[in-house]
Design an enzyme around this catalytic site. Structure first.
Site, PDB file in Angstrom:
ATOM      1  N   HIS A 119       0.868  -1.176   0.000  1.00 43.88           N
ATOM      2  CA  HIS A 119       0.000   0.000   0.000  1.00 43.88           C
ATOM      3  C   HIS A 119       0.905   1.227   0.000  1.00 43.88           C
ATOM      4  O   HIS A 119       1.740   1.398   0.888  1.00 43.88           O
ATOM      5  CB  HIS A 119      -0.926   0.003   1.213  1.00 43.88           C
ATOM      6  CG  HIS A 119      -2.035  -0.999   1.120  1.00 43.88           C
ATOM      7  ND1 HIS A 119      -2.629  -1.570   2.232  1.00 43.88           N
ATOM      8  CD2 HIS A 119      -2.666  -1.543   0.038  1.00 43.88           C
ATOM      9  CE1 HIS A 119      -3.574  -2.411   1.836  1.00 43.88           C
ATOM     10  NE2 HIS A 119      -3.611  -2.410   0.523  1.00 43.88           N
ATOM     11  N   GLU A 133       2.049   3.711   3.144  1.00 43.74           N
ATOM     12  CA  GLU A 133       2.443   3.112   4.417  1.00 43.74           C
ATOM     13  C   GLU A 133       3.962   2.961   4.530  1.00 43.74           C
ATOM     14  O   GLU A 133       4.477   1.853   4.679  1.00 43.74           O
ATOM     15  CB  GLU A 133       1.731   1.774   4.598  1.00 43.74           C
ATOM     16  CG  GLU A 133       0.215   1.910   4.566  1.00 43.74           C
ATOM     17  CD  GLU A 133      -0.520   0.574   4.664  1.00 43.74           C
ATOM     18  OE1 GLU A 133       0.119  -0.428   4.996  1.00 43.74           O
ATOM     19  OE2 GLU A 133      -1.734   0.547   4.398  1.00 43.74           O
ATOM     20  N   HIS A 137       2.518  -3.636   7.098  1.00 46.03           N
ATOM     21  CA  HIS A 137       1.616  -2.515   6.871  1.00 46.03           C
ATOM     22  C   HIS A 137       1.717  -1.500   8.014  1.00 46.03           C
ATOM     23  O   HIS A 137       2.399  -1.709   9.010  1.00 46.03           O
ATOM     24  CB  HIS A 137       0.171  -3.012   6.781  1.00 46.03           C
ATOM     25  CG  HIS A 137      -0.124  -3.873   5.600  1.00 46.03           C
ATOM     26  ND1 HIS A 137      -0.731  -3.403   4.466  1.00 46.03           N
ATOM     27  CD2 HIS A 137       0.124  -5.196   5.373  1.00 46.03           C
ATOM     28  CE1 HIS A 137      -0.867  -4.386   3.590  1.00 46.03           C
ATOM     29  NE2 HIS A 137      -0.344  -5.492   4.116  1.00 46.03           N
ATOM     30  N   GLU A 186       0.579  -4.328  11.570  1.00 44.86           N
ATOM     31  CA  GLU A 186       0.218  -2.927  11.336  1.00 44.86           C
ATOM     32  C   GLU A 186       1.077  -2.123  12.302  1.00 44.86           C
ATOM     33  O   GLU A 186       0.762  -2.011  13.491  1.00 44.86           O
ATOM     34  CB  GLU A 186      -1.274  -2.692  11.594  1.00 44.86           C
ATOM     35  CG  GLU A 186      -2.203  -3.447  10.665  1.00 44.86           C
ATOM     36  CD  GLU A 186      -2.423  -2.722   9.339  1.00 44.86           C
ATOM     37  OE1 GLU A 186      -1.894  -1.592   9.184  1.00 44.86           O
ATOM     38  OE2 GLU A 186      -3.118  -3.272   8.467  1.00 44.86           O
TER      39      GLU A 186
END
Length: 873
Positions: free
Chosen positions: A208, A211, A342, A411
């Protein structure tokens, strides 16, 4: 002054606000900021024609199933949905965070979500925030708000190849993007250019495009591995036994798009740059993998404008096709694990993502290994739909379900860090995830970790390891990796002449993943030589061997017996807090029951622990202790703060060993730049450095040292602990507890009796109980300075070699019985006949003795302390 963490936010217009229901709104900042309202006021609401949503909102779902509507809405980019299905909640605050088009605010509000605007324009806000570094120097950071650009990543990879050619390969392309950019990959390992038969792990970041926190964390990890190979045993073992594949930028087109439009960082573009129709671009690469692709419209979207658009077909995008092909190609070479990294949310998640109803065959393995990996940074762990929201066509579902390997998706950072943390958080975020990444690399193969150890004295059972006794060792280990540990065994080694290994190996056999094994049936054993002096470190280490690994476990055993001289659990305040010359303006040393403090939202990153070290106590010394949970309220700021112990009565101690427990952390834009220093003195004037801690421990750690290695024992021994925040740019905390001083005594003593006046006889009473019947020699000198080294043991006879030492043979009328044989009780007496003469008054003479043993490493068994004889009138 560092950037602070605040809870300010911008509200919508009054007209919008009046439409809200009376439902409770959970309002929290998504980004750690300063002056959010002021910054947002500088950037008007953008035009709704922008081709991706940029208004950041936060809301409480009106009912358990309501989030599904948002997940299916192509104009809503759901960033985080905590407890989206009303299941048992593991997050602190049920909520939804999303990016929307400004024109859609009223529509979403009318659906009952009652959103609160956190930022009108997230990209403009981040650009304004990152435009200033708040006086910090961005050392080792990139030019895009502290993050590396694609060009800077390539430069970094090439630089590593030049500097560490045997540890990292040259970058190679595994495929092309939709705009024909290369997807670069490197491999980190010993003999990196050789494809060896070792377990492999693949890590990739920036699938992504918004990120880059994951990029910086992994770049930091790679640099740490390269810099510490051959220096740190853990790093050396990993590179010797793993092949680590890393793809830094899995979505180069999207990342470059963000750089072009937001050169200071903050670009909100997520997808790749495939053109669909009209002004619509992009496919969510993490919804385009070929496992359970398009399972439903909640975990991905069929609408091209949606942020989670899955594409026209599985593998329609060259980026995902390249990643999938590369992963499949490495399975035959030993690939066992894949990480898709992420940001943000402080989570470490495992498959399956597409549904709650199906468990991976590796579910039990995930349930043990993943929480262990996150034990240091306190990330919440679990399956993706439970912690975040459903996602189909995802990378980790493909790696687990189709490739058949262990796969996780972290994350990184809290919601307050978001996708583009402020520049002051870039390096700290990378540092706080290093332990998790290292454990992930360890788990990619077999990895035996010590669960417990039992070290037992075989002798008189007085809990001391004494000369002539034996040491028995039992270790329990657990396989915290995904492969079998084959032919595992324990090996006991000694690095000193004072201990002899008798039972040196214990076979553990094959240890399957998550299983435990121990050598309780065949304990390892070593014998302590009978002439070993008390206070001597035995140098015993257990090595754990399996599949090429050799992990050392030092036992840190000191020959006893010992007696406790000082035991201070710090439950009462007796030390001096603060000295002349201290410059700290806050976070000065204080005493009491520590209050926990945190550096980020939800208390996920602990700065000061909430407990002391003493199991039955509550108090200790710490740098700052206000009731606030905000780390800024307690940590050291502005310079130096000093803590000094009370005088320790160690005069006459033979061989004291000092220990204390410390907690230290230094976390900020330049982590590990502020030293924590411990010094010792025996006169209150001259201080000698004992240790300098320059890498945060963030845990209670015991440090032990032999006092005589630094200063001689006196009644005025003191320690001082110095915490520093200079430069003033970090969270700097220190705590001290449980000071202990023990002395080691082997029954060797030299006592002065009789008269020391001129014309009288002074007696030197020798005692060495364990050397009964052995030969001894007494020596005298004008100085007590160490002077006679014993190389085989590293000991020194505490007398200088001067003329008087050799003169006693020519002065039999003065120095009598200076050589001889100890009695059966281990005693003897030497005599000094002090000549008459007033010129001798005040003369100081030092005496010491040794006992002899041909079997000892240096031929010397015992060494006494020196005593001083001063001639009296």
């Amino acid at each position: 002054m560092r950037m602070k963490h605040c809870d300010q936010r911008t509200s919508p217009s009054p007209a919008v606000a009046t439409t809200r229901s009376a439902a409770t709104l959970i309002i929290a900042v998504l980004l750690a900021t300063v002056g959010v309202s002021t910054l947002d006021a500088q950037h008007p609401t953008p035009s709704p024609t922008r081709n991706h949503p940029t208004m950041l909102v936060r809301t409480t779902p009106p009912e358990p199933g309501a989030v599904a509507a948002l997940l299916r809405d192509p104009r809503v980019d759901v960033l985080h949905a905590c407890c989206p299905r009303g299941a048992t909640c593991t997050c602190p605050r049920p909520h939804v965070e999303a990016l929307i088009y400004p024109a859609d605010f009223s529509r979403i509000d009318s659906l009952g979500f009652k959103p609160v605007i956190v930022h009108h324009d997230i990209e403009a806000f981040i650009a304004a925030r990152n435009g200033s570094t708040d006086g910090q120097v961005a050392i080792g950071l990139g030019s895009m708000g502290g993050f590396y650009t694609l060009a800077e990543v390539i430069t970094k990879l090439d630089g590593w190849r030049t500097k560490y050619p045997s540890l990292i390969t040259a970058r190679r392309s595994i495929g092309k993007s939709i705009e024909n950019r290369d997807l670069w990959a490197v491999t980190i390992s010993t003999n990196a250019d050789v494809d060896e038969n070792e377990p492999e792990i693949l890590l990739h970041t920036l699938i992504h495009a918004r990120e880059p926190g994951g990029l910086m964390a992994m770049m930091n990890c790679v640099e740490y591995l390269l810099e510490n190979y051959g220096k740190d045993p853990v790093v050396t073992d990993l590179l010797d036994n793993r092949e680590i594949h890393y793809i830094p930028v899995a979505n180069p087109d999207g990342y470059e798009y963000n750089r072009r439009n937001n050169p200071e960082g903050g670009g909100a573009w997520r997808k790749n740059r495939r053109w669909s129709s009209g002004s619509t671009y992009g496919v969510d690469l993490n919804r385009n993998f070929g496992y359970q692709w398009g399972y439903d419209n909640r975990g991905s979207s069929s609408v091209a404008a949606a942020s989670n658009y899955r594409g026209t077909a599985a593998w329609s995008e060259p980026e995902t096709a390249a990643l999938g092909t590369f992963a499949r190609s490495r399975v035959a070479h030993g690939l066992t694990s894949v990480w898709d990294i992420h940001c943000a949310g402080a989570l470490l998640m495992w498959p399956f993502s597409y549904t709650l109803g199906t468990l991976s065959v590796r579910e039990a393995t995930y349930g043990v290994l993943v929480p262990d990996m996150a034990s240091r940074n306190n990330y919440r762990t679990g399956r993706v739909p439970t912690l975040l929201y459903p996602a189909n066509g995802s990378s980790i579902d493909f790696y687990d379900g189709a490739v058949g390997v262990f796969s996780v998706a972290p994350e990184l950072g809290t919601n307050g860090d978001s996708f583009w943390p402020p520049i002051t958080r870039v390096r700290p975020l990378a540092e706080e995830n290093l332990d998790m990444l290292i454990k992930g690399i360890q788990a990619a193969g077999p990895y035996l970790r010590v669960q417990s150890r039992t070290v037992r004295e075989i002798g008189n059972n007085n809990q001391h390891f004494e000369a002539g006794e034996r040491v028995e060792v039992v270790l329990s280990v657990r396989n915290m990796g995904v492969l079998d540990a084959n032919a595992a065994r324990l090996r006991l080694r000694s690095s000193t002449p004072w201990s002899v290994v008798e039972v040196g190996t214990a076979n553990l056999g094959d240890v399957v993943p998550l299983a435990t094994a121990s050598n309780s049936v065949v304990p390892l054993r070593a014998r302590i030589l009978s002439m070993t002096p008390p206070g001597t470190a035995l140098g015993l280490t257990v090595e754990i061997e399996f599949n090429g690994h050799r992990l050392a476990v030092p036992l840190d055993i000191v020959c006893g017996p010992s007696r406790t001289l000082v035991s201070d659990d710090c439950e009462t305040a007796t030390w001096v807090r603060g000295v002349a010359g201290d410059t700290a303006t806050s976070g000065v040393w204080t005493w009491g029951d520590p209050n926990p403090t945190y550096a980020t939202n939800y208390g996920l990153f602990t700065v000061q622990p909430g407990d002391d070290h003493t199991p039955t106590g509550k108090n200790c010394y710490m740098t700052g202790n206000s009731p606030s949970v905000n780390a800024d309220a307690n940590d050291v700021d502005g310079g130096t703060t000093t803590l000094v112990t009370r005088p320790l009565p160690l005069g006459g101690a033979r061989d004291p060993h000092v220990s204390y427990w410390r907690y230290y952390m230094d976390h900020g834009p330049n982590p590990n730049s502020d030293p924590f220093v411990v010094e010792v003195t025996n006169d209150g004037t001259t201080w000698v450095e004992v240790e300098r801690v320059v890498r945060q421990t963030q845990a209670w750690i015991r440090h032990t040292f032999r006092l005589r290695d630094f200063v001689e024992p006196t009644p005025n021994v003191r320690l001082r602990f110095i915490a520093v925040d200079n430069p003033d740019d970090s969270f700097c905390e220190a705590l001290i507890d449980d000071l202990l001083v023990v002395d080691y005594d082997d029954g060797v003593s030299l006592a002065l009796t009789g008269s020391t006046s001129v014309g009288q006889t002074a007696n030197l009473e020798l005692t060495a109980t364990r050397s009964a019947g052995r030969h001894y020699a007494t020596a005298v000198a004008f100085s007590n300075a160490p002077g006679i080294p014993l190389p085989a043991s590293g000991r020194v006879i505490p007398l200088a070699t001067d003329a008087l030492l050799w003169s006693y043979a020519n002065q039999p009328s003065v120095f009598q019985s200076f050589v001889g044989e100890l009695s059966t009780s281990g005693t003897a007496t030497s005599h000094v006949e002090i000549p008459r003469g007033s010129s001798l008054v005040g003369t100081e003479v030092y005496a010491a003795f040794i006992t002899l043993d041909a079997a000892a490493p240096d031929g010397v068994r015992d060494v006494s302390r020196a005593v001083m004889l001063r001639v009296a009138p």
